[in-house]
Design a protein around this motif. Structure first.
Motif, short mmCIF file in Angstrom:
data_model
loop_
_atom_site.label_atom_id
_atom_site.label_comp_id
_atom_site.label_asym_id
_atom_site.label_seq_id
_atom_site.Cartn_x
_atom_site.Cartn_y
_atom_site.Cartn_z
N VAL A 22 0.83 -1.21 0.00
CA VAL A 22 0.00 0.00 0.00
C VAL A 22 0.86 1.26 0.00
CG1 VAL A 22 -2.00 -1.09 1.05
CG2 VAL A 22 -0.27 -0.05 2.52
N ALA A 23 2.15 1.08 0.29
CA ALA A 23 3.08 2.21 0.26
C ALA A 23 4.48 1.68 0.06
CB ALA A 23 3.00 3.01 1.56
N GLU A 24 5.26 2.45 -0.69
CA GLU A 24 6.67 2.13 -0.91
C GLU A 24 7.46 3.43 -0.89
OE1 GLU A 24 7.42 -1.31 -3.84
OE2 GLU A 24 5.63 -0.29 -4.64
N MET A 25 8.65 3.36 -0.34
CA MET A 25 9.48 4.56 -0.30
C MET A 25 10.95 4.13 -0.31
SD MET A 25 9.23 7.76 2.36
CE MET A 25 7.50 8.02 1.98
N LYS A 26 11.75 4.84 -1.06
CA LYS A 26 13.19 4.60 -1.09
C LYS A 26 13.88 5.63 -0.18
CE LYS A 26 13.26 2.69 -5.75
NZ LYS A 26 13.40 1.32 -5.38
N PHE A 27 15.04 5.24 0.35
CA PHE A 27 15.81 6.16 1.19
C PHE A 27 17.30 5.92 0.97
CE2 PHE A 27 15.04 2.41 3.80
CZ PHE A 27 16.29 2.15 4.35
N VAL A 36 26.71 6.90 6.46
CA VAL A 36 27.31 6.60 7.75
C VAL A 36 28.73 7.13 7.70
CG1 VAL A 36 27.93 4.80 9.40
CG2 VAL A 36 25.87 4.54 8.00
N THR A 37 29.01 8.15 8.51
CA THR A 37 30.32 8.80 8.48
C THR A 37 31.13 8.54 9.75
OG1 THR A 37 29.35 10.83 9.37
CG2 THR A 37 29.51 10.64 6.96
N GLN A 38 30.48 7.98 10.77
CA GLN A 38 31.18 7.67 12.02
C GLN A 38 30.90 6.23 12.40
OE1 GLN A 38 30.09 10.39 15.11
NE2 GLN A 38 30.15 12.16 13.76
N PRO A 39 31.92 5.51 12.84
CA PRO A 39 31.67 4.13 13.26
C PRO A 39 30.73 4.08 14.46
CG PRO A 39 34.00 4.73 13.55
CD PRO A 39 33.30 5.92 13.00
N ASP A 40 29.89 3.10 14.48
CA ASP A 40 28.93 2.87 15.58
C ASP A 40 27.92 3.99 15.75
OD1 ASP A 40 30.16 0.42 16.21
OD2 ASP A 40 31.67 1.46 17.39
N ALA A 41 27.71 4.82 14.73
CA ALA A 41 26.71 5.88 14.80
C ALA A 41 25.33 5.29 14.52
CB ALA A 41 27.02 6.97 13.79
N ALA A 42 24.34 5.76 15.25
CA ALA A 42 22.95 5.37 14.98
C ALA A 42 22.43 6.27 13.85
CB ALA A 42 22.09 5.52 16.21
N ILE A 43 21.74 5.67 12.92
CA ILE A 43 21.17 6.41 11.79
C ILE A 43 19.65 6.33 11.91
CG2 ILE A 43 20.98 6.52 9.28
CD1 ILE A 43 23.80 7.15 10.35
N ASN A 44 19.01 7.49 11.99
CA ASN A 44 17.55 7.56 12.08
C ASN A 44 16.99 8.09 10.77
OD1 ASN A 44 17.28 6.72 14.84
ND2 ASN A 44 18.13 8.69 15.41
N ILE A 45 16.00 7.37 10.25
CA ILE A 45 15.39 7.77 8.98
C ILE A 45 13.89 7.94 9.20
CG2 ILE A 45 14.98 7.12 6.57
CD1 ILE A 45 17.60 5.45 6.84
N PRO A 46 13.41 9.19 9.30
CA PRO A 46 11.97 9.41 9.42
C PRO A 46 11.32 9.36 8.03
CG PRO A 46 13.15 11.48 9.70
CD PRO A 46 14.17 10.42 9.47
N LEU A 47 10.20 8.67 7.94
CA LEU A 47 9.45 8.55 6.69
C LEU A 47 8.03 9.02 6.92
CD1 LEU A 47 10.62 4.93 5.77
CD2 LEU A 47 11.56 7.07 4.88
N LEU A 48 7.56 9.91 6.07
CA LEU A 48 6.20 10.43 6.18
C LEU A 48 5.34 9.83 5.08
CD1 LEU A 48 7.18 14.17 6.66
CD2 LEU A 48 6.60 12.53 8.45
N PHE A 49 4.23 9.26 5.46
CA PHE A 49 3.25 8.73 4.51
C PHE A 49 1.99 9.58 4.64
CE2 PHE A 49 6.05 5.20 5.46
CZ PHE A 49 6.35 4.72 4.19
#
Length: 140
Positions: A81-86, A90-103
């Motif tokens: 019902v929904a698809e999104m690419k992102f 990652v520029t620092q080791p062990d960094a958390a990456i957060n990806i907010p997606l709006l539908f």
């Protein structure tokens, strides 16, 4: 790689990099209020709601990563019902990456458990959330 999934009405990234969640569904259950006489959602006549998802990755290798998200309804897993690419860097080791997606909107053709399939590079993971409907009398 570690993966966490969050669902809310809206996510916003603050200047500090922290995520602000408005209307967090901490139990991953979305309850949609309808009129008592409203028919249940169907693929031909789905319910529409605005929804935000936050994908949080850790332990990703350094570099640029491309991914895709699909939202799969109950009983219709072959028809997202929904698809999104992102894309994320990652520029620092062990960094958390957060990806907010709006539908906006997210069309919901059924009540029940929805699967969120996430692919990033060669890895695939998934999460689930539930959609319920509650009949509410209209205010007089």
């Amino acid at each position: 790689m570690r993966f966490l999934f969050y669902l809310a009405d809206h996510f916003d990234t603050l200047s500090s990099g922290k995520q602000l969640a408005v209307g967090l569904y901490s139990d991953l259950v979305v309850v949609l209020n309808t009129l008592p006489e409203a028919p249940p959602p169907t693929p031909e006549s789905p319910f529409a709601t605005d929804m935000s998802m936050l994908l949080s990755f850790s332990e990703l290798p350094l570099g640029t990563h491309e991914g895709e998200v699909q939202v799969l309804p109950p009983g219709l897993e072959h028809r997202p019902v929904a698809e999104m690419k992102f894309k994320c860097d990652v520029t620092q080791p062990d960094a958390a990456i957060n990806i907010p997606l709006l539908f906006r909107p997210l069309l919901l053709p059924a009540i029940g458990m929805y699967k969120v399939r996430v692919r990033i590079g060669p890895d695939e993971m998934s999460a689930e959330f539930e959609v319920r409907v509650r009949a509410v009398a209209s205010p007089s």
